[in-house]
Write a protein that holds these residues in place. Structure first.
Motif, PDB file in Angstrom:
ATOM      1  N   VAL A  31     -49.084  48.905  30.908  1.00  0.00           N
ATOM      2  CA  VAL A  31     -49.029  47.715  30.053  1.00  0.00           C
ATOM      3  C   VAL A  31     -48.085  46.700  30.684  1.00  0.00           C
ATOM      4  CG1 VAL A  31     -48.395  46.853  27.761  1.00  0.00           C
ATOM      5  CG2 VAL A  31     -49.356  49.145  27.992  1.00  0.00           C
ATOM      6  N   SER A  32     -48.542  45.475  30.787  1.00  0.00           N
ATOM      7  CA  SER A  32     -47.679  44.419  31.331  1.00  0.00           C
ATOM      8  C   SER A  32     -46.995  43.657  30.200  1.00  0.00           C
ATOM      9  CB  SER A  32     -48.509  43.441  32.164  1.00  0.00           C
ATOM     10  OG  SER A  32     -49.374  42.688  31.327  1.00  0.00           O
ATOM     11  N   VAL A  33     -45.938  42.952  30.539  1.00  0.00           N
ATOM     12  CA  VAL A  33     -45.258  42.096  29.573  1.00  0.00           C
ATOM     13  C   VAL A  33     -46.237  41.054  29.035  1.00  0.00           C
ATOM     14  CG1 VAL A  33     -43.467  40.324  29.314  1.00  0.00           C
ATOM     15  CG2 VAL A  33     -42.939  42.467  30.495  1.00  0.00           C
ATOM     16  N   SER A  34     -47.066  40.520  29.896  1.00  0.00           N
ATOM     17  CA  SER A  34     -48.062  39.523  29.454  1.00  0.00           C
ATOM     18  C   SER A  34     -48.998  40.098  28.407  1.00  0.00           C
ATOM     19  CB  SER A  34     -48.880  39.024  30.645  1.00  0.00           C
ATOM     20  OG  SER A  34     -48.066  38.280  31.519  1.00  0.00           O
ATOM     21  N   GLU A  35     -49.420  41.351  28.587  1.00  0.00           N
ATOM     22  CA  GLU A  35     -50.306  41.981  27.605  1.00  0.00           C
ATOM     23  C   GLU A  35     -49.603  42.184  26.262  1.00  0.00           C
ATOM     24  OE1 GLU A  35     -53.345  44.910  29.762  1.00  0.00           O
ATOM     25  OE2 GLU A  35     -51.266  45.212  30.417  1.00  0.00           O
ATOM     26  N   VAL A  36     -48.348  42.575  26.321  1.00  0.00           N
ATOM     27  CA  VAL A  36     -47.575  42.743  25.084  1.00  0.00           C
ATOM     28  C   VAL A  36     -47.491  41.408  24.355  1.00  0.00           C
ATOM     29  CG1 VAL A  36     -45.279  43.231  24.118  1.00  0.00           C
ATOM     30  CG2 VAL A  36     -46.234  44.722  25.894  1.00  0.00           C
ATOM     31  N   MET A  37     -47.144  40.372  25.079  1.00  0.00           N
ATOM     32  CA  MET A  37     -46.969  39.068  24.454  1.00  0.00           C
ATOM     33  C   MET A  37     -48.293  38.513  23.936  1.00  0.00           C
ATOM     34  SD  MET A  37     -43.815  38.922  24.437  1.00  0.00           S
ATOM     35  CE  MET A  37     -43.495  37.259  23.847  1.00  0.00           C
ATOM     36  N   LYS A  38     -49.381  38.749  24.664  1.00  0.00           N
ATOM     37  CA  LYS A  38     -50.696  38.305  24.204  1.00  0.00           C
ATOM     38  C   LYS A  38     -51.054  39.015  22.896  1.00  0.00           C
ATOM     39  CE  LYS A  38     -55.498  37.898  25.599  1.00  0.00           C
ATOM     40  NZ  LYS A  38     -56.500  38.199  26.615  1.00  0.00           N
ATOM     41  N   ALA A  39     -50.751  40.325  22.813  1.00  0.00           N
ATOM     42  CA  ALA A  39     -51.043  41.084  21.600  1.00  0.00           C
ATOM     43  C   ALA A  39     -50.260  40.559  20.397  1.00  0.00           C
ATOM     44  CB  ALA A  39     -50.731  42.563  21.815  1.00  0.00           C
ATOM     45  N   THR A  40     -49.097  39.981  20.647  1.00  0.00           N
ATOM     46  CA  THR A  40     -48.271  39.456  19.555  1.00  0.00           C
ATOM     47  C   THR A  40     -48.609  38.006  19.220  1.00  0.00           C
ATOM     48  OG1 THR A  40     -46.501  38.692  21.016  1.00  0.00           O
ATOM     49  CG2 THR A  40     -46.322  40.945  20.175  1.00  0.00           C
ATOM     50  N   LEU A  42     -47.798  35.518  21.187  1.00  0.00           N
ATOM     51  CA  LEU A  42     -46.713  34.690  21.728  1.00  0.00           C
ATOM     52  C   LEU A  42     -46.917  34.492  23.227  1.00  0.00           C
ATOM     53  CD1 LEU A  42     -43.772  36.469  19.871  1.00  0.00           C
ATOM     54  CD2 LEU A  42     -44.807  34.269  19.286  1.00  0.00           C
ATOM     55  N   THR A  43     -46.221  33.531  23.783  1.00  0.00           N
ATOM     56  CA  THR A  43     -46.338  33.263  25.210  1.00  0.00           C
ATOM     57  C   THR A  43     -45.447  34.198  26.018  1.00  0.00           C
ATOM     58  OG1 THR A  43     -44.548  31.649  25.256  1.00  0.00           O
ATOM     59  CG2 THR A  43     -46.770  30.814  24.759  1.00  0.00           C
ATOM     60  N   HIS A  44     -45.806  34.366  27.281  1.00  0.00           N
ATOM     61  CA  HIS A  44     -45.015  35.202  28.183  1.00  0.00           C
ATOM     62  C   HIS A  44     -43.574  34.687  28.272  1.00  0.00           C
ATOM     63  CE1 HIS A  44     -44.567  37.938  31.677  1.00  0.00           C
ATOM     64  NE2 HIS A  44     -43.654  37.052  32.022  1.00  0.00           N
ATOM     65  N   GLY A  45     -43.400  33.399  28.309  1.00  0.00           N
ATOM     66  CA  GLY A  45     -42.065  32.810  28.412  1.00  0.00           C
ATOM     67  C   GLY A  45     -41.156  33.152  27.247  1.00  0.00           C
TER      68      GLY A  45
END
Length: 184
Positions: A31-40, A42-45
């Motif tokens: 799992v990437s940080v981008s995937e976590v943030m997309k699931a929430t 929210l943006t990666h930043g």
């Protein structure tokens, strides 16, 4: 722009919840940080407003999942019958089939073994689970309640891990039933 503290806390919790599910389903490095943030949503930043790094997220996710699991166990600590019911629920097909919502130990123990930075949080969790499993029997004259609790959680975790690993649903059910009956 600064967000109200309540909104920031809600976003932080949402990240932890989604990361926890994804990590338990696919592992820390699946799992990437981008995937976590997309699931929430929210943006990666925005991630770095909440966590220093992915390792920080992993450690905090373990801590959060631990708190939630221990809260569920609190009720079971009241009586041996309540603990028996908890164990039966743990060793169910429903738990087997929902790794993202299930026990963090069954889903992540092998990964934690390779991640020294999260081992302290995992160790605290396991010690707390053992204490919870001992609680209903603390006033009994039963000897070796700690050893029995370690045996019980090891059997429970092992049963779920093996039942998830096999490709034969009947065999998976047999594993869960055998361990459940041995812990009665």
């Amino acid at each position: 722009m600064r967000y109200p503290a309540e909104e920031t806390a809600e976003k932080h919790q949402r990240i932890l919840e989604h990361a926890s599910i994804l990590f338990r389903e696919r592992g820390f490095y699946g799992v990437s940080v981008s995937e976590v943030m997309k699931a929430t949503g929210l943006t990666h930043g925005a991630f770095y407003n909440h966590f220093e790094s992915k390792d920080d997220l992993i450690a905090k996710t373990i801590g959060d999942a631990s708190c939630k699991a221990l809260a569920l166990m609190k009720e079971a600590e009241q009586t041996p019958e309540a603990m028996h019911e908890y164990v039966q629920h743990y060793l169910s097909q429903g738990h087997r089939n929902e790794p993202g919502k299930g026990c963090l130990m069954t889903a992540l123990a092998s990964e934690v073994a390779r991640e020294p930075s999260v081992q302290p949080a995992f160790t605290r969790h396991l010690k707390s689970v053992i204490t919870s499993l001992m609680a209903p029997f603390a006033k009994s004259r039963k000897r070796n309640i700690r050893r029995d609790a370690i045996h019980k959680i090891s059997s429970m975790v092992g049963a779920i891990v093996l039942a998830r690993a096999v490709d034969d649903p009947a065999f998976a059910e047999e594993i869960l039933k055998a361990v459940s009956q041995s812990l009665e």
